[in-house]
Scaffold this motif. Structure first.
Motif, PDB file in Angstrom:
ATOM      1  N   GLY A   1       0.814  -1.211   0.000  1.00 22.93           N
ATOM      2  CA  GLY A   1       0.000   0.000   0.000  1.00 22.93           C
ATOM      3  C   GLY A   1       0.844   1.255   0.000  1.00 22.93           C
ATOM      4  O   GLY A   1       0.564   2.211  -0.735  1.00 22.93           O
ATOM      5  N   LEU A   2       1.885   1.265   0.813  1.00 24.79           N
ATOM      6  CA  LEU A   2       2.758   2.431   0.861  1.00 24.79           C
ATOM      7  C   LEU A   2       3.571   2.540  -0.422  1.00 24.79           C
ATOM      8  O   LEU A   2       3.893   3.635  -0.884  1.00 24.79           O
ATOM      9  N   SER A   3       3.871   1.399  -1.034  1.00 28.48           N
ATOM     10  CA  SER A   3       4.632   1.408  -2.272  1.00 28.48           C
ATOM     11  C   SER A   3       3.845   2.063  -3.404  1.00 28.48           C
ATOM     12  O   SER A   3       4.420   2.705  -4.282  1.00 28.48           O
ATOM     13  N   VAL A   4       2.518   1.891  -3.395  1.00 23.70           N
ATOM     14  CA  VAL A   4       1.685   2.556  -4.400  1.00 23.70           C
ATOM     15  C   VAL A   4       1.883   4.062  -4.308  1.00 23.70           C
ATOM     16  O   VAL A   4       2.035   4.760  -5.320  1.00 23.70           O
ATOM     17  N   GLN A   5       1.890   4.587  -3.085  1.00 22.79           N
ATOM     18  CA  GLN A   5       2.109   6.019  -2.898  1.00 22.79           C
ATOM     19  C   GLN A   5       3.531   6.418  -3.274  1.00 22.79           C
ATOM     20  O   GLN A   5       3.751   7.415  -3.953  1.00 22.79           O
ATOM     21  N   ASP A   6       4.500   5.624  -2.841  1.00 20.61           N
ATOM     22  CA  ASP A   6       5.901   5.939  -3.117  1.00 20.61           C
ATOM     23  C   ASP A   6       6.199   6.003  -4.602  1.00 20.61           C
ATOM     24  O   ASP A   6       7.014   6.797  -5.061  1.00 20.61           O
ATOM     25  N   SER A   7       5.532   5.140  -5.372  1.00 20.11           N
ATOM     26  CA  SER A   7       5.854   5.032  -6.792  1.00 20.11           C
ATOM     27  C   SER A   7       5.617   6.336  -7.535  1.00 20.11           C
ATOM     28  O   SER A   7       6.231   6.591  -8.559  1.00 20.11           O
ATOM     29  N   GLU A   8       4.720   7.177  -7.015  1.00 21.06           N
ATOM     30  CA  GLU A   8       4.431   8.436  -7.701  1.00 21.06           C
ATOM     31  C   GLU A   8       4.814   9.666  -6.877  1.00 21.06           C
ATOM     32  O   GLU A   8       4.915  10.750  -7.403  1.00 21.06           O
ATOM     33  N   LYS A   9       5.038   9.461  -5.571  1.00 21.80           N
ATOM     34  CA  LYS A   9       5.320  10.615  -4.715  1.00 21.80           C
ATOM     35  C   LYS A   9       6.763  10.671  -4.245  1.00 21.80           C
ATOM     36  O   LYS A   9       7.383  11.725  -4.237  1.00 21.80           O
TER      37      LYS A   9
ATOM     38  N   PRO B   1      -1.396   3.935  -9.822  1.00 17.40           N
ATOM     39  CA  PRO B   1      -0.838   4.902  -8.869  1.00 17.40           C
ATOM     40  C   PRO B   1      -1.707   5.136  -7.634  1.00 17.40           C
ATOM     41  O   PRO B   1      -1.269   5.810  -6.703  1.00 17.40           O
ATOM     42  N   VAL B   2      -2.949   4.629  -7.620  1.00 15.93           N
ATOM     43  CA  VAL B   2      -3.823   4.818  -6.453  1.00 15.93           C
ATOM     44  C   VAL B   2      -4.543   3.518  -6.142  1.00 15.93           C
ATOM     45  O   VAL B   2      -4.755   2.660  -7.014  1.00 15.93           O
ATOM     46  N   LEU B   3      -4.945   3.357  -4.886  1.00 13.68           N
ATOM     47  CA  LEU B   3      -5.517   2.102  -4.423  1.00 13.68           C
ATOM     48  C   LEU B   3      -6.925   1.842  -4.946  1.00 13.68           C
ATOM     49  O   LEU B   3      -7.394   0.705  -4.933  1.00 13.68           O
ATOM     50  N   GLY B   4      -7.616   2.888  -5.390  1.00 18.04           N
ATOM     51  CA  GLY B   4      -8.971   2.699  -5.902  1.00 18.04           C
ATOM     52  C   GLY B   4      -9.045   1.722  -7.057  1.00 18.04           C
ATOM     53  O   GLY B   4     -10.059   1.028  -7.241  1.00 18.04           O
TER      54      GLY B   4
ATOM     55  N   GLU C   1     -15.294   7.825  -9.984  1.00 17.58           N
ATOM     56  CA  GLU C   1     -15.244   9.085  -9.250  1.00 17.58           C
ATOM     57  C   GLU C   1     -14.272   9.002  -8.070  1.00 17.58           C
ATOM     58  O   GLU C   1     -13.537   9.951  -7.789  1.00 17.58           O
ATOM     59  N   GLN C   2     -14.274   7.850  -7.404  1.00 23.13           N
ATOM     60  CA  GLN C   2     -13.368   7.644  -6.283  1.00 23.13           C
ATOM     61  C   GLN C   2     -11.915   7.671  -6.752  1.00 23.13           C
ATOM     62  O   GLN C   2     -11.052   8.297  -6.128  1.00 23.13           O
ATOM     63  N   ILE C   3     -11.640   7.001  -7.865  1.00 26.11           N
ATOM     64  CA  ILE C   3     -10.285   6.964  -8.413  1.00 26.11           C
ATOM     65  C   ILE C   3      -9.836   8.350  -8.856  1.00 26.11           C
ATOM     66  O   ILE C   3      -8.703   8.778  -8.591  1.00 26.11           O
ATOM     67  N   LEU C   4     -10.710   9.086  -9.526  1.00 22.61           N
ATOM     68  CA  LEU C   4     -10.358  10.428  -9.985  1.00 22.61           C
ATOM     69  C   LEU C   4     -10.029  11.343  -8.813  1.00 22.61           C
ATOM     70  O   LEU C   4      -9.115  12.176  -8.894  1.00 22.61           O
ATOM     71  N   GLU C   5     -10.761  11.189  -7.731  1.00 21.46           N
ATOM     72  CA  GLU C   5     -10.473  11.987  -6.536  1.00 21.46           C
ATOM     73  C   GLU C   5      -9.097  11.645  -5.984  1.00 21.46           C
ATOM     74  O   GLU C   5      -8.324  12.536  -5.600  1.00 21.46           O
TER      75      GLU C   5
ATOM     76  N   LYS D   1      -3.956  13.635  -6.216  1.00 16.65           N
ATOM     77  CA  LYS D   1      -2.790  13.735  -5.347  1.00 16.65           C
ATOM     78  C   LYS D   1      -1.519  13.176  -5.982  1.00 16.65           C
ATOM     79  O   LYS D   1      -0.475  13.117  -5.326  1.00 16.65           O
ATOM     80  N   VAL D   2      -1.578  12.748  -7.258  1.00 16.47           N
ATOM     81  CA  VAL D   2      -0.383  12.206  -7.901  1.00 16.47           C
ATOM     82  C   VAL D   2       0.083  13.157  -8.998  1.00 16.47           C
ATOM     83  O   VAL D   2      -0.616  14.114  -9.356  1.00 16.47           O
ATOM     84  N   ASN D   3       1.245  12.891  -9.577  1.00 14.13           N
ATOM     85  CA  ASN D   3       1.793  13.804 -10.572  1.00 14.13           C
ATOM     86  C   ASN D   3       1.041  13.697 -11.899  1.00 14.13           C
ATOM     87  O   ASN D   3       0.302  12.743 -12.153  1.00 14.13           O
ATOM     88  N   ASP D   4       1.236  14.702 -12.753  1.00 15.16           N
ATOM     89  CA  ASP D   4       0.464  14.804 -13.989  1.00 15.16           C
ATOM     90  C   ASP D   4       0.663  13.603 -14.911  1.00 15.16           C
ATOM     91  O   ASP D   4      -0.291  13.105 -15.517  1.00 15.16           O
TER      92      ASP D   4
END
Length: 320
Positions: free
Chosen positions: A228-236, A266-269, A297-301, A305-308
């Motif tokens: 889960g944290l790796s998903v965030q790390d991969s883009e942040k 890039p996101v858990l949704g 809608e959940q995924i788009l939200e 928070k990730v890069n372009d």
């Protein structure tokens, strides 16, 4: 009544040592602890053997397989009347096991699940990590029998996996008989890499009811090397060194079971949608699709928070 704790693992011996310490602290001679080692290259085997506990059953894959296959392998080698899967950085609460087993022996339910509880391993991202909080409202709850059809009729069920009252194999118990019925129906117990979401949805097709209660029998955890944290790390924070999700994605590409959505998300949704859609296709014959609009809608939200670059790629995946 025999219970199996199935623990899929790969190259995380440092966490597995703590996980096995709490599992082996359970005072039950009939307990089985299955460790499915996905061809680890670290000290995982040494960690397992250091416990010298006859209740531990260690199996090692001959080569790297997908996360889905390793979860399947762990459960395949379990011989208990009931099975629970936990992560190698997760925990059970040894002192609570007698009450859980008494419930199983008395009621013999198809499945038992409980309120989710979380622990953050100490890491550089969260200065408050290492603390464990359990709310008073989440202990000593009475067992409640939930009809599978009633859950399916709940309009909130098809929206998101965050619905807490659901049968679980991951941090919940499912009977071997029910798991065998699911395998006979779909060919797999875990039909998706989103193992928790898939099983919780698919198992409802082969059980009439399950027991739910608000009491901590196990603890979900997130550490510096968790997926889960790796998903965030991969883009942040790509320099953080947590590339576990990239490895999982690479291994999934060789899995003969194809996912409805494939790639590195890039996101858990995406994982919630993937697991529920796979359950729709494999267990429900396409007759119970998730609410796609809600999930998109959940995924788009979350993508805000990730890069372009990652956002544009993910939106392309949604359009596809």
């Amino acid at each position: 009544m025999k219970v199996s704790i199935a623990i899929p693992t790969r190259d995380r011996g440092v966490y597995l040592a703590s996980c096995l310490a709490v599992c082996t602290a359970i005072d039950d001679a009939d307990l089985e602890i299955v460790v499915s080692d996905n061809a680890s290259t670290d000290n995982t085997a040494d960690v397992v053997h250091s416990f010298n506990d006859p209740r531990i059953r260690y199996v090692r894959t001959p080569g790297r397989i997908s996360q889905r296959q390793n979860f399947e392998n762990a459960v395949d080698h379990a011989t208990g009347d009931y099975v629970i899967t936990i992560g190698d950085d997760d925990s059970v609460l040894p002192g609570q096991f007698p009450a859980l087993k008494a419930l199983l022996e008395r009621d013999k339910p198809d499945a038992v699940s409980w309120q989710s509880n979380f622990y953050n391993w100490p890491n550089a991202y969260n200065p408050n990590a290492g603390r464990l909080k359990i709310k008073k409202s989440g202990v000593f709850g009475k067992p409640v029998t939930v009809a599978a059809q009633a859950l399916l009729d709940d309009p909130q069920w098809g929206l998101t996996h965050s619905h807490d009252i659901t049968p679980r194999l991951h941090h919940g118990l499912i009977s071997r008989e029910a798991l065998d019925r699911l395998r006979a129906k779909t060919g797999h117990i875990h039909g998706s890499g989103a193992v928790d979401v898939y099983v919780s949805s698919a198992i409802l097709t082969v059980i009439d009811s399950f027991v739910y209660l608000r009491h901590p029998f196990s603890m979900l955890a997130m550490g510096p090397r968790s997926g889960g944290l790796s998903v965030q790390d991969s883009e942040k924070s790509p320099a953080a060194g947590n590339n576990s999700i990239a490895i999982v994605t690479q291994e999934a590409a060789a899995d003969p079971v194809r996912e409805p959505i494939e790639g590195h998300f890039p996101v858990l949704g995406f994982y919630s949608l993937m697991g529920m859609e796979q359950a729709n296709r494999m267990a429900y014959g396409g007759k119970r699709p998730p609410d796609y609009r809600y999930h998109v809608e959940q995924i788009l939200e979350q993508l805000e928070k990730v890069n372009d670059k990652a956002r544009d790629k993910a939106i392309g995946t949604l359009r596809g």
